[in-house]
Design an enzyme around this catalytic site. Sequence first.
Site, PDB file in Angstrom:
ATOM      1  CD  GLU A  36      -3.156   1.235   1.875  1.00 15.50           C
ATOM      2  OE1 GLU A  36      -3.520   0.165   2.406  1.00 15.50           O
ATOM      3  OE2 GLU A  36      -3.789   2.309   1.980  1.00 15.50           O
ATOM      4  CD  GLU A  61       1.879   8.185   4.653  1.00 19.39           C
ATOM      5  OE1 GLU A  61       0.956   7.916   3.881  1.00 19.39           O
ATOM      6  OE2 GLU A  61       2.476   9.282   4.642  1.00 19.39           O
ATOM      7  CG  ASP A 111      -0.302  14.088  -0.764  1.00 21.70           C
ATOM      8  OD1 ASP A 111      -1.251  13.942   0.026  1.00 21.70           O
ATOM      9  OD2 ASP A 111       0.882  13.914  -0.431  1.00 21.70           O
ATOM     10  CE  LYS A 115      -2.389  26.979  -5.757  1.00 17.37           C
ATOM     11  NZ  LYS A 115      -1.579  27.493  -4.674  1.00 17.37           N
ATOM     12  CB  THR A 185      -9.293   5.667   2.616  1.00 17.79           C
ATOM     13  OG1 THR A 185      -9.554   6.756   1.726  1.00 17.79           O
ATOM     14  CG2 THR A 185      -8.962   4.412   1.834  1.00 17.79           C
ATOM     15  CE1 TYR A 187      -5.796  12.355   4.101  1.00 16.96           C
ATOM     16  CE2 TYR A 187      -6.474  14.057   2.563  1.00 16.96           C
ATOM     17  CZ  TYR A 187      -5.721  13.660   3.630  1.00 16.96           C
ATOM     18  OH  TYR A 187      -4.914  14.555   4.284  1.00 16.96           O
ATOM     19  CD  GLU A 188     -14.308   6.122  -0.707  1.00 16.49           C
ATOM     20  OE1 GLU A 188     -13.442   5.265  -0.496  1.00 16.49           O
ATOM     21  OE2 GLU A 188     -15.425   5.857  -1.174  1.00 16.49           O
TER      22      GLU A 188
HETATM   23  C1  LIG Z   1      -4.184  12.390   0.681  1.00 18.49           C
HETATM   24  S1  LIG Z   1      -3.337  11.225   1.656  1.00 18.49           S
HETATM   25  C2  LIG Z   1      -4.321   9.757   1.501  1.00 18.49           C
HETATM   26  C3  LIG Z   1      -4.104   8.790   2.618  1.00 18.49           C
HETATM   27  C4  LIG Z   1      -4.913   7.477   2.526  1.00 18.49           C
HETATM   28  N1  LIG Z   1      -4.524   6.681   1.394  1.00 18.49           N
HETATM   29  C5  LIG Z   1      -6.392   7.738   2.484  1.00 18.49           C
HETATM   30  O1  LIG Z   1      -7.023   7.510   1.431  1.00 18.49           O
HETATM   31  O2  LIG Z   1      -6.943   8.148   3.521  1.00 18.49           O
HETATM   32  C6  LIG Z   1      -1.935  10.852   0.646  1.00 18.49           C
HETATM   33  C7  LIG Z   1      -0.829  10.151   1.398  1.00 18.49           C
HETATM   34  O3  LIG Z   1       0.245   9.850   0.511  1.00 18.49           O
HETATM   35  C8  LIG Z   1       1.462  10.013   1.224  1.00 18.49           C
HETATM   36  N2  LIG Z   1       2.571  10.209   0.275  1.00 18.49           N
HETATM   37  C9  LIG Z   1       2.924  11.356  -0.339  1.00 18.49           C
HETATM   38  N3  LIG Z   1       4.021  11.167  -1.086  1.00 18.49           N
HETATM   39  C10 LIG Z   1       4.379   9.857  -0.940  1.00 18.49           C
HETATM   40  C11 LIG Z   1       5.446   9.061  -1.453  1.00 18.49           C
HETATM   41  N4  LIG Z   1       6.361   9.587  -2.269  1.00 18.49           N
HETATM   42  N5  LIG Z   1       5.516   7.769  -1.085  1.00 18.49           N
HETATM   43  C12 LIG Z   1       4.587   7.240  -0.253  1.00 18.49           C
HETATM   44  N6  LIG Z   1       3.553   7.954   0.261  1.00 18.49           N
HETATM   45  C13 LIG Z   1       3.451   9.241  -0.074  1.00 18.49           C
HETATM   46  C14 LIG Z   1       1.203  11.234   2.096  1.00 18.49           C
HETATM   47  O4  LIG Z   1       2.101  11.318   3.192  1.00 18.49           O
HETATM   48  C15 LIG Z   1      -0.231  11.019   2.517  1.00 18.49           C
HETATM   49  O5  LIG Z   1      -0.334  10.321   3.733  1.00 18.49           O
END
Ligand SMILES: C[S@@+](CC[C@H](N)C(=O)[O-])C[C@H]1O[C@@H](n2cnc3c(N)ncnc32)[C@H](O)[C@@H]1O
Length: 207
Positions: A36, A61, A111, A115, A185, A187-188
Amino acid sequence: MLAEALQNRSIEVDRPLDVSALRRLFPEGVQDIWLEIGFGGGEHLVWQAEHNPRVGIVGAEPYLNGVVSAMDALISRGLAGRVRFHADDVLALLRGLPPECLSRAFMLFPDPWPKKRHRERRLFSAHLLDKLAPLLRPGAEFRFASDIDDYAEAAIEAVRAHPAFDIAHVFATANRDVLPDWPVTRYEEKARREGRGATFLVLQRAG
Ligand SMILES: C[S@@+](CC[C@H](N)C(=O)[O-])C[C@H]1O[C@@H](n2cnc3c(N)ncnc32)[C@H](O)[C@@H]1O
């Protein structure tokens, strides 16, 4: 204390791992290894570990609070032995894993970088597909979701242009329950509260 707990549950990829070294990180009886990417607080990862007792999961993560929450939840449920963490950029992890070691991968609500000038920072890209493809077994699933329409569209385009992946299934929030083993999740939920639906993709490693 955290450093120690994390070290015991980390996956070290300073040097590339071979298949048997990767297998030794998980208990006997683990048949498949899943990945994941960006698990956030770990709710989905913990759910999958709980519902798939023969699966070992590698979670990537860089957000340490998320790693700690996931680790706590796994320990309290007795699931920590089947999960290994890479508390950093997933691309570094992908460089250290052996070929065809994964039978499923997830990247849920990465993420968004909405923009235009920041879009090249988006994690789901042709580059990521290039790095992930050799690590997935033929037929393996890669699940992706985004609540940002142009991110989902760009993802579909990148997959269509990529020879190693096929699109097995695309659905929207209205059909959310077609895959009962895909829990909502954090974020969803946030997107739903803010009135945004999402696009869900099931990709398949060709071959
Ligand atoms: C918007 S959150 C979504 C979290 C989760 N998947 C959810 O749906 O609730 C995006 C996650 O991706 C992680 N992330 C960002 N860049 C990453 C990378 N290069 N490798 C692994 N995770 C990363 C961030 O730290 C963040 O926790």
